[in-house]
Design an enzyme around this catalytic site. Structure first.
Site, PDB file in Angstrom:
ATOM      1  N   SER A   1       0.836  -1.207   0.000  1.00 60.29           N
ATOM      2  CA  SER A   1       0.000   0.000   0.000  1.00 60.29           C
ATOM      3  C   SER A   1       0.865   1.248   0.000  1.00 60.29           C
ATOM      4  CB  SER A   1      -0.867  -0.015   1.268  1.00 60.29           C
ATOM      5  OG  SER A   1      -1.385   1.265   1.560  1.00 60.29           O
TER       6      SER A   1
ATOM      7  N   TYR B   1      -3.570  -0.046   9.965  1.00 61.18           N
ATOM      8  CA  TYR B   1      -3.385  -0.427   8.558  1.00 61.18           C
ATOM      9  C   TYR B   1      -1.963  -0.097   8.108  1.00 61.18           C
ATOM     10  CZ  TYR B   1      -4.571  -0.583   3.534  1.00 61.18           C
ATOM     11  OH  TYR B   1      -4.619  -0.865   2.181  1.00 61.18           O
TER      12      TYR B   1
HETATM   13  P1  NAP Z   1     -11.873  -4.931  -0.667  1.00 62.32           P
HETATM   14  O1  NAP Z   1     -12.685  -4.420  -1.779  1.00 62.32           O
HETATM   15  O2  NAP Z   1     -12.253  -4.618   0.742  1.00 62.32           O
HETATM   16  O3  NAP Z   1     -11.692  -6.534  -0.824  1.00 62.32           O
HETATM   17  C1  NAP Z   1     -10.931  -7.211   0.155  1.00 62.32           C
HETATM   18  C2  NAP Z   1     -11.304  -8.666   0.041  1.00 62.32           C
HETATM   19  O4  NAP Z   1     -10.644  -9.415   1.078  1.00 62.32           O
HETATM   20  C3  NAP Z   1     -12.817  -8.870   0.248  1.00 62.32           C
HETATM   21  O5  NAP Z   1     -13.292  -9.874  -0.611  1.00 62.32           O
HETATM   22  C4  NAP Z   1     -12.850  -9.310   1.687  1.00 62.32           C
HETATM   23  O6  NAP Z   1     -13.994 -10.025   2.046  1.00 62.32           O
HETATM   24  C5  NAP Z   1     -11.616 -10.191   1.746  1.00 62.32           C
HETATM   25  N1  NAP Z   1     -11.242 -10.501   3.133  1.00 62.32           N
HETATM   26  C6  NAP Z   1     -11.195  -9.640   4.173  1.00 62.32           C
HETATM   27  N2  NAP Z   1     -10.847 -10.298   5.283  1.00 62.32           N
HETATM   28  C7  NAP Z   1     -10.671 -11.602   4.939  1.00 62.32           C
HETATM   29  C8  NAP Z   1     -10.316 -12.785   5.655  1.00 62.32           C
HETATM   30  N3  NAP Z   1     -10.053 -12.758   6.973  1.00 62.32           N
HETATM   31  N4  NAP Z   1     -10.232 -13.955   4.975  1.00 62.32           N
HETATM   32  C9  NAP Z   1     -10.507 -13.998   3.649  1.00 62.32           C
HETATM   33  N5  NAP Z   1     -10.860 -12.913   2.900  1.00 62.32           N
HETATM   34  C10 NAP Z   1     -10.930 -11.731   3.560  1.00 62.32           C
HETATM   35  O7  NAP Z   1     -10.387  -4.417  -0.834  1.00 62.32           O
HETATM   36  P2  NAP Z   1      -9.589  -3.983  -2.138  1.00 62.32           P
HETATM   37  O8  NAP Z   1      -9.669  -2.508  -2.282  1.00 62.32           O
HETATM   38  O9  NAP Z   1      -9.915  -4.874  -3.297  1.00 62.32           O
HETATM   39  O10 NAP Z   1      -8.118  -4.306  -1.589  1.00 62.32           O
HETATM   40  C11 NAP Z   1      -7.526  -5.578  -1.772  1.00 62.32           C
HETATM   41  C12 NAP Z   1      -6.149  -5.464  -1.170  1.00 62.32           C
HETATM   42  O11 NAP Z   1      -5.481  -4.313  -1.714  1.00 62.32           O
HETATM   43  C13 NAP Z   1      -6.176  -5.235   0.345  1.00 62.32           C
HETATM   44  O12 NAP Z   1      -5.077  -5.905   0.935  1.00 62.32           O
HETATM   45  C14 NAP Z   1      -5.971  -3.717   0.472  1.00 62.32           C
HETATM   46  O13 NAP Z   1      -5.385  -3.381   1.717  1.00 62.32           O
HETATM   47  C15 NAP Z   1      -5.047  -3.458  -0.658  1.00 62.32           C
HETATM   48  N6  NAP Z   1      -5.012  -2.093  -1.158  1.00 62.32           N
HETATM   49  C16 NAP Z   1      -6.153  -1.475  -1.574  1.00 62.32           C
HETATM   50  C17 NAP Z   1      -6.045  -0.184  -2.111  1.00 62.32           C
HETATM   51  C18 NAP Z   1      -7.239   0.583  -2.601  1.00 62.32           C
HETATM   52  O14 NAP Z   1      -7.087   1.817  -2.815  1.00 62.32           O
HETATM   53  N7  NAP Z   1      -8.384  -0.037  -2.790  1.00 62.32           N
HETATM   54  C19 NAP Z   1      -4.800   0.438  -2.217  1.00 62.32           C
HETATM   55  C20 NAP Z   1      -3.673  -0.238  -1.736  1.00 62.32           C
HETATM   56  C21 NAP Z   1      -3.786  -1.505  -1.230  1.00 62.32           C
HETATM   57  P3  NAP Z   1     -15.134  -9.180   2.855  1.00 62.32           P
HETATM   58  O15 NAP Z   1     -15.929  -8.494   1.802  1.00 62.32           O
HETATM   59  O16 NAP Z   1     -15.900 -10.214   3.617  1.00 62.32           O
HETATM   60  O17 NAP Z   1     -14.420  -8.200   3.770  1.00 62.32           O
HETATM   61  C1  GCO Z   2      -6.979   5.234   3.153  1.00 56.66           C
HETATM   62  C2  GCO Z   2      -7.071   4.300   1.970  1.00 56.66           C
HETATM   63  C3  GCO Z   2      -5.696   3.783   1.618  1.00 56.66           C
HETATM   64  C4  GCO Z   2      -5.807   2.830   0.453  1.00 56.66           C
HETATM   65  C5  GCO Z   2      -4.502   2.289   0.065  1.00 56.66           C
HETATM   66  C6  GCO Z   2      -3.553   3.326  -0.435  1.00 56.66           C
HETATM   67  O1  GCO Z   2      -7.904   5.238   3.980  1.00 56.66           O
HETATM   68  O2  GCO Z   2      -5.976   5.977   3.206  1.00 56.66           O
HETATM   69  O3  GCO Z   2      -7.958   3.232   2.253  1.00 56.66           O
HETATM   70  O4  GCO Z   2      -5.132   3.152   2.717  1.00 56.66           O
HETATM   71  O5  GCO Z   2      -6.621   1.745   0.790  1.00 56.66           O
HETATM   72  O6  GCO Z   2      -3.913   1.499   1.042  1.00 56.66           O
HETATM   73  O7  GCO Z   2      -2.430   2.679  -0.983  1.00 56.66           O
END
Ligand code: NAP
Ligand code: GCO
Length: 265
Positions: free
Chosen positions: A146, A159
């Site tokens: 992230s 986080y």
């Molecule tokens: P999301 O839409 O919240 O999807 C996360 C997925 O992980 C959901 O299907 C969730 O299921 C599942 N999950 C959560 N806890 C779990 C557990 N204990 N066991 C199995 N599955 C579980 O998140 P996303 O935005 O796609 O993000 C995916 C990854 O990218 C995460 O690691 C997040 O931190 C990272 N990330 C996201 C962003 C962003 O801007 N979106 C940026 C940087 C990094 P539930 O629906 O039941 O929670």
């Molecule tokens: C926040 C956002 C970020 C993104 C991502 C950025 O609240 O700042 O959720 O944390 O999820 O991790 O890289």
């Protein structure tokens, strides 16, 4: 250089938490590159939602219910995958949660929950797949890090601690298992439009953009939020033979955020 090095033909990829969002987009790209897709989610409803979504895209995928924080369940799942499908070649530690709470208002239990899903679970899943990767003579582990692997911000202490730790876990798996031809790298997405960030993009009552939405646009040279599809090429690269000498690296896919001081107001 052979472009076949970017192929995932014949590889088995397990993407955690991939019923939708970033995990789903990565799985979609891996399927297009020739991989067999395995995913899990936390309950049958989400797994069924994912199976429907994969089917609508014409992607054969196998889904399992598994809470990635449960070491016994993860160990059993990996054994089941190996028996039913085969040894996992590619693990993407994608499952994750965030809790946006001012640190001094956050309970230790809430802090621990985020650490459990975002840091302990990637350890548990990597530990479960590495022995067979060693026996097979190769493996790819990709941890979804992230911006918060590098930067802090208000309300995301747990986080940021987890994602910072995940960067170092990535480097340590590289250090400890690189000699077995296992590459462990991270992808550091910028701000991506998924359900996880939906609260940060909600339109205001007057129809204006959310202040945080405006902030991210000003902080991103690309002047836009990322889409899950922006991560597909980097994810295929890190899962393929084209990256066999890339190890312990976090590839930031952020539209330039980390390089930019931000547009002058
Ligand atoms: P999301 O839409 O919240 O999807 C996360 C997925 O992980 C959901 O299907 C969730 O299921 C599942 N999950 C959560 N806890 C779990 C557990 N204990 N066991 C199995 N599955 C579980 O998140 P996303 O935005 O796609 O993000 C995916 C990854 O990218 C995460 O690691 C997040 O931190 C990272 N990330 C996201 C962003 C962003 O801007 N979106 C940026 C940087 C990094 P539930 O629906 O039941 O929670
Ligand atoms: C926040 C956002 C970020 C993104 C991502 C950025 O609240 O700042 O959720 O944390 O999820 O991790 O890289």
């Amino acid at each position: 250089m052979n472009m076949k090095d970017f192929s995932l033909e014949g590889k088995i990829a397990w993407i955690t938490g991939a019923s939708y969002g970033i995990g789903f987009a990565i799985a979609e790209a891996y399927a297009a590159a020739g991989a067999k897709i395995v995913f899990n989610d936390i309950n049958q409803e989400l797994v069924d939602k994912g199976l429907k979504a994969y089917a609508e895209k014409g992607i054969p995928a196998t889904g399992y219910v598994c809470d990635v924080t449960n070491e016994e369940a993860v160990t059993a799942l990996v054994k089941q995958i190996e028996e039913e499908i085969g040894v996992i070649d590619i693990l993407v530690n994608n499952a994750g949660i965030i809790r946006r709470i001012p640190m001094i208002e956050m309970s230790a239990a809430e802090f621990r929950k985020v650490i459990d899903v975002d840091l302990n679970a990637p350890f548990i899943c990597a530990k479960a797949v590495i022995p067979s990767m060693i026996k097979k003579g190769h493996g790819k582990i990709i941890n979804i890090c992230s911006m918060m692997s590098e930067l802090g911000r208000e309300t995301v202490s747990a986080y940021a601690a987890a994602k910072g730790g995940l960067k170092m876990l990535t480097r340590n798996i590289c250090s400890e298992y690189g000699e077995y031809n296992i590459q462990c790298n991270g992808i550091g997405p910028g701000y991506i439009a998924t359900p996880q960030t939906a609260p940060l993009r909600e339109r205001q009552a007057d129809g204006s953009r959310h202040p945080f939405d405006q902030f991210i646009i000003a902080k991103t040279p690309a002047a836009r939020w990322g889409n899950p599809e922006d991560l597909q090429g980097p994810a295929v690269f890190l899962a393929s033979d084209a990256s066999n000498f890339v190890n312990g690296h976090v590839l930031y896919v952020d539209g330039g955020i980390l390089a930019y001081i931000g547009k002058q107001p």
